[in-house]
Design a protein around this motif. Structure first.
Motif, PDB file in Angstrom:
ATOM      1  N   THR A 112     -31.738 -35.866  -2.929  1.00 10.59           N
ATOM      2  CA  THR A 112     -30.823 -35.332  -1.594  1.00 10.59           C
ATOM      3  C   THR A 112     -29.558 -36.872  -1.293  1.00 10.59           C
ATOM      4  N   TRP A 113     -28.626 -36.144  -0.727  1.00  8.57           N
ATOM      5  CA  TRP A 113     -28.104 -37.056  -0.313  1.00  8.57           C
ATOM      6  C   TRP A 113     -28.294 -36.929   1.261  1.00  8.57           C
ATOM      7  N   GLU A 114     -28.412 -38.147   1.947  1.00 10.05           N
ATOM      8  CA  GLU A 114     -29.362 -38.467   3.824  1.00 10.05           C
ATOM      9  C   GLU A 114     -28.281 -39.516   4.297  1.00 10.05           C
ATOM     10  N   GLU A 115     -27.604 -39.499   5.339  1.00 10.98           N
ATOM     11  CA  GLU A 115     -27.132 -40.781   6.017  1.00 10.98           C
ATOM     12  C   GLU A 115     -27.921 -40.622   7.032  1.00 10.98           C
ATOM     13  N   LEU A 116     -27.584 -42.341   7.760  1.00  9.25           N
ATOM     14  CA  LEU A 116     -28.662 -42.034   9.256  1.00  9.25           C
ATOM     15  C   LEU A 116     -27.126 -41.914  10.135  1.00  9.25           C
ATOM     16  N   THR A 117     -28.028 -40.991  10.966  1.00  7.61           N
ATOM     17  CA  THR A 117     -27.277 -40.447  12.667  1.00  7.61           C
ATOM     18  C   THR A 117     -26.638 -41.545  13.413  1.00  7.61           C
ATOM     19  N   ALA A 121     -28.745 -45.222  13.928  1.00 10.38           N
ATOM     20  CA  ALA A 121     -28.356 -46.202  13.607  1.00 10.38           C
ATOM     21  C   ALA A 121     -27.916 -47.394  14.766  1.00 10.38           C
ATOM     22  N   ALA A 122     -28.382 -46.783  15.896  1.00 12.82           N
ATOM     23  CA  ALA A 122     -28.994 -47.229  16.908  1.00 12.82           C
ATOM     24  C   ALA A 122     -30.202 -47.899  17.441  1.00 12.82           C
ATOM     25  N   ASP A 123     -30.832 -47.341  16.423  1.00 14.37           N
ATOM     26  CA  ASP A 123     -32.762 -47.697  16.257  1.00 14.37           C
ATOM     27  C   ASP A 123     -32.853 -48.799  15.210  1.00 14.37           C
ATOM     28  N   ASP A 124     -33.222 -49.609  16.447  1.00 12.40           N
ATOM     29  CA  ASP A 124     -33.514 -51.165  14.746  1.00 12.40           C
ATOM     30  C   ASP A 124     -34.906 -50.052  14.255  1.00 12.40           C
ATOM     31  N   SER A 125     -35.737 -49.243  14.114  1.00 12.65           N
ATOM     32  CA  SER A 125     -36.503 -49.597  13.971  1.00 12.65           C
ATOM     33  C   SER A 125     -36.032 -48.382  12.687  1.00 12.65           C
ATOM     34  N   THR A 126     -35.083 -47.105  12.683  1.00 13.16           N
ATOM     35  CA  THR A 126     -34.809 -47.416  11.356  1.00 13.16           C
ATOM     36  C   THR A 126     -33.437 -47.475  10.311  1.00 13.16           C
ATOM     37  N   ASN A 127     -33.688 -48.651  10.422  1.00 14.34           N
ATOM     38  CA  ASN A 127     -32.342 -49.399  10.198  1.00 14.34           C
ATOM     39  C   ASN A 127     -32.824 -50.454   8.469  1.00 14.34           C
ATOM     40  N   SER A 132     -26.369 -52.359  10.089  1.00 11.88           N
ATOM     41  CA  SER A 132     -26.561 -50.209   9.601  1.00 11.88           C
ATOM     42  C   SER A 132     -25.941 -49.659  10.616  1.00 11.88           C
ATOM     43  N   VAL A 133     -25.055 -49.062   9.866  1.00  9.73           N
ATOM     44  CA  VAL A 133     -24.284 -47.690  10.829  1.00  9.73           C
ATOM     45  C   VAL A 133     -23.984 -46.342  10.220  1.00  9.73           C
ATOM     46  N   GLU A 134     -24.007 -45.729  11.356  1.00  6.06           N
ATOM     47  CA  GLU A 134     -24.039 -44.494  11.466  1.00  6.06           C
ATOM     48  C   GLU A 134     -22.989 -43.947  10.085  1.00  6.06           C
TER      49      GLU A 134
END
Length: 162
Positions: A112-117, A121-127, A132-134
């Protein structure tokens, strides 16, 4: 690459519930005029109509939708829009819309296609890294590589490479 699949095409109409029983037969309820002498009253309700499959040639004869044309989505959309236009001519139909179910998958990993919100993108723990960008996909490295190449973003560094 993000792939979009559309299926489960439907026409949804809103019926105005206050009308005489002669309109009941227009909805497919027959032989009710005697029992329903007067008006039906209540809140508006929706009716969902599924179009006939593209490959249905005649009763008992059908082929797969892929044999009915090249652009299956456009054909279903046209068919549903034609149905809706006809239904909206009826006096008891208040409004309507054409809808379908969309699913998005990755052409590389088929997940399933998912993208960074923006928040992710502003949270280093999810990059993945500082680039990494929105909108960046999160399903697989190939999707990230493709996304970044298209936008001129530095490639994802793997295995401690600098």
């Amino acid at each position: 690459m993000k792939l979009t699949n559309r299926d489960d095409w439907r026409v949804i109409i809103e019926i105005r519930p206050r009308y005489t029983s002669t309109h009941i037969s227009a909805l497919g309820f027959t032989n009710l005029d005697y029992d329903l002498d007067g008006e039906i009253d209540g809140d508006p309700f929706e009716l969902t109509i599924a179009p006939r499959r593209l490959g249905d040639i005649s009763p008992g004869m059908s082929v797969g939708d892929q044999w009915a044309g090249r652009d299956i989505d456009a054909a279903y959309k046209r068919r549903c829009e034609a149905m809706l236009a006809e239904l909206l001519r009826a006096p008891h139909v208040r409004s309507g819309r054409v809808t379908c179910t969309e699913t998005h998958t990755c052409s590389h990993c088929w997940l399933t296609w998912e993208e960074l919100t923006a928040d992710e993108a502003a949270d280093d723990s999810t990059n993945q890294d500082e680039h990494s960008v929105e909108g960046e996909p999160v399903c697989c490295d190939k999707a990230i590589d493709e996304f970044r190449t298209e936008r001129g973003i530095p490639a994802l560094q793997r295995d401690g490479a600098a």
